[in-house]
Write a protein that holds these residues in place. Structure first.
Motif, PDB file in Angstrom:
ATOM      1  N   LEU A 250      -0.664   4.434 -11.073  1.00 44.08           N
ATOM      2  CA  LEU A 250      -0.351   5.042  -9.784  1.00 44.08           C
ATOM      3  C   LEU A 250       1.038   4.628  -9.331  1.00 44.08           C
TER       4      LEU A 250
ATOM      5  N   LYS B 123       2.268   5.041  -4.101  1.00 46.17           N
ATOM      6  CA  LYS B 123       1.011   5.307  -3.407  1.00 46.17           C
ATOM      7  C   LYS B 123       1.250   5.840  -1.999  1.00 46.17           C
ATOM      8  N   LYS B 124       0.300   6.662  -1.546  1.00 41.38           N
ATOM      9  CA  LYS B 124       0.367   7.177  -0.178  1.00 41.38           C
ATOM     10  C   LYS B 124      -1.041   7.202   0.387  1.00 41.38           C
ATOM     11  N   ASP B 125      -1.166   6.719   1.631  1.00 44.23           N
ATOM     12  CA  ASP B 125      -2.474   6.652   2.279  1.00 44.23           C
ATOM     13  C   ASP B 125      -3.161   8.015   2.243  1.00 44.23           C
TER      14      ASP B 125
ATOM     15  N   THR C 149      -3.933   8.655  -2.387  1.00 40.47           N
ATOM     16  CA  THR C 149      -4.350   7.738  -3.444  1.00 40.47           C
ATOM     17  C   THR C 149      -5.854   7.529  -3.419  1.00 40.47           C
ATOM     18  N   ASP C 150      -6.410   7.317  -2.231  1.00 39.53           N
ATOM     19  CA  ASP C 150      -7.847   7.085  -2.118  1.00 39.53           C
ATOM     20  C   ASP C 150      -8.641   8.293  -2.599  1.00 39.53           C
TER      21      ASP C 150
ATOM     22  N   GLU D  94      -8.005   2.740 -14.020  1.00 35.49           N
ATOM     23  CA  GLU D  94      -6.600   2.354 -13.866  1.00 35.49           C
ATOM     24  C   GLU D  94      -6.223   1.383 -14.975  1.00 35.49           C
TER      25      GLU D  94
ATOM     26  N   ARG E 127       3.567  -2.512 -10.602  1.00 29.74           N
ATOM     27  CA  ARG E 127       4.221  -2.165  -9.334  1.00 29.74           C
ATOM     28  C   ARG E 127       4.943  -3.374  -8.751  1.00 29.74           C
TER      29      ARG E 127
ATOM     30  N   PHE F 163       2.608  10.094  -6.307  1.00 37.01           N
ATOM     31  CA  PHE F 163       2.033  10.594  -5.059  1.00 37.01           C
ATOM     32  C   PHE F 163       3.105  11.023  -4.055  1.00 37.01           C
TER      33      PHE F 163
END
Length: 342
Positions: free
Chosen positions: A92, A95-97, A100-101, A121, A127, A164
């Motif tokens: 990933l 990431k973005k709220d 990603t979830d 993953e 990262r 993302f």
């Protein structure tokens, strides 16, 4: 260009109000404290505010128009399953709220089932946020920022690399990164559908994209403001827009090997079974006719025995259309079904 996000709004909004603007749709700044105070002041003046392509928690804005971030993530997961049906590992990036979830939840939702492909993953640190200052220093200066995340992730040999945000695809020498690791056969999945991204897709620098529809942001905002001004209310304070997925479909697809479950030599089993039943029926009819005057035959009623024998014959005749095989030729399929109906 000389304004900050906050400064531009403080400059332009009074001008709009002076010109008689009665409703405003805007993309919020990242400074949520400023935006909350700014919106409260405008709402107090009776000016409805709608946020587009971004929202501010706990603000008094009238509505939010934009993408459902969790749905976008789920859509990316579905596209990845389409591109890589066998499953595998993923990394990933950016990431973005919400996105990603939604992506992880959707992609791994079948991991408990043996009959579905599994995703997980990739193991290992890749990262910046997960690396210590010493580890970053050891890898400096070439592995910093998104490019560093991408390089470290690629070295872990994931089956897919997920972006993302647009930012990773904007880094300098992104195409060089892709060429460098092309031999690893990593599926690259990005967000949005800007012109340069669609060009990357056409040139195989990315394998799939899930984009938003900015035009819909504008039309939905205009409709929402119109509804507020004319009716005084909205049906919903959250208005989500549709998404669009992009991937390349090759002009020439490999030949499709389909198991048509043809009978082949098994067809003769049906004919043999039918012949056996017919011979048995004829034998029973002959016996009944021969001994119809005897007590045992008269007790069983010869007419009833004839009916049973004919019923068995009619029932067994279904073996003939069931044994009729079109050989995979669609032109003979109609004939086969006609025989079955008869």
């Amino acid at each position: 260009d000389n304004f900050t996000c906050e400064g531009f709004r403080e400059y332009i909004v009074p001008i709009w109000l002076h010109l008689g603007v009665t409703g405003i749709a805007m993309k919020p700044c990242s400074n949520w404290t400023f935006m909350n105070l700014f919106v409260d002041e405008l709402q107090a003046q009776g000016v409805p505010i709608i946020f587009l392509d971004g929202d501010v928690p706990n603000s008094t804005r009238l509505a939010y128009v934009g993408t459902d971030q969790e749905f976008l993530g789920r859509t990316m997961a579905r596209l990845l399953r389409k591109l890589k049906p066998a499953g595998g590992s993923y990394a990933l990036i950016a990431k973005k709220d919400g996105r990603t979830d939604g992506f992880v939840e959707e992609l791994e939702r079948y991991n408990h089932r043996e009959d579905r492909a599994h995703w997980y993953e990739v193991e290992g640190k890749y990262r910046d946020l997960n690396l210590t200052a010493e580890e970053l220093q050891q890898q400096a200066p070439i592995l910093q920022g998104y490019l560093g995340d991408m390089e470290r992730a690629a070295l872990l040999n994931p089956d897919a690399l997920i972006f993302f945000k647009q930012s990773p695809m904007r880094v300098q020498n992104y195409t060089g990164f892709v060429e460098k690791h092309r031999h690893r056969n990593i599926t690259l999945l990005g967000t949005d559908g800007a012109d340069y991204q669609l060009q990357y897709l056409n040139q195989r620098y990315v394998d799939g994209l899930v984009g938003q529809l900015p035009y819909s942001f504008g039309t939905e905002c205009a409709q929402a403001l119109f509804d507020v001004i004319t009716t005084g209310s909205l049906e919903s304070a959250t208005i989500h827009t549709n998404l669009v997925s992009y991937n390349i479909n090759p002009h020439e697809l490999p030949s499709l090997d389909v198991d048509q479950n043809l009978l082949d030599d098994v067809v003769f089993v049906g004919y043999v079974c039918f012949g056996t039943v017919v011979l048995s029926v004829l034998a029973c009819l002959a016996w009944t006719i021969r001994y119809r005057a005897e007590m045992v035959a008269r007790t069983a009623e010869p007419l009833f025995l004839y009916m049973v024998a004919m019923g068995v014959f009619i029932l067994s005749s279904s073996l003939l259309p069931f044994s009729n095989d079109d050989g995979g030729d669609l032109s003979e399929e109609t004939t086969a079904w006609s025989v079955g109906v008869c």
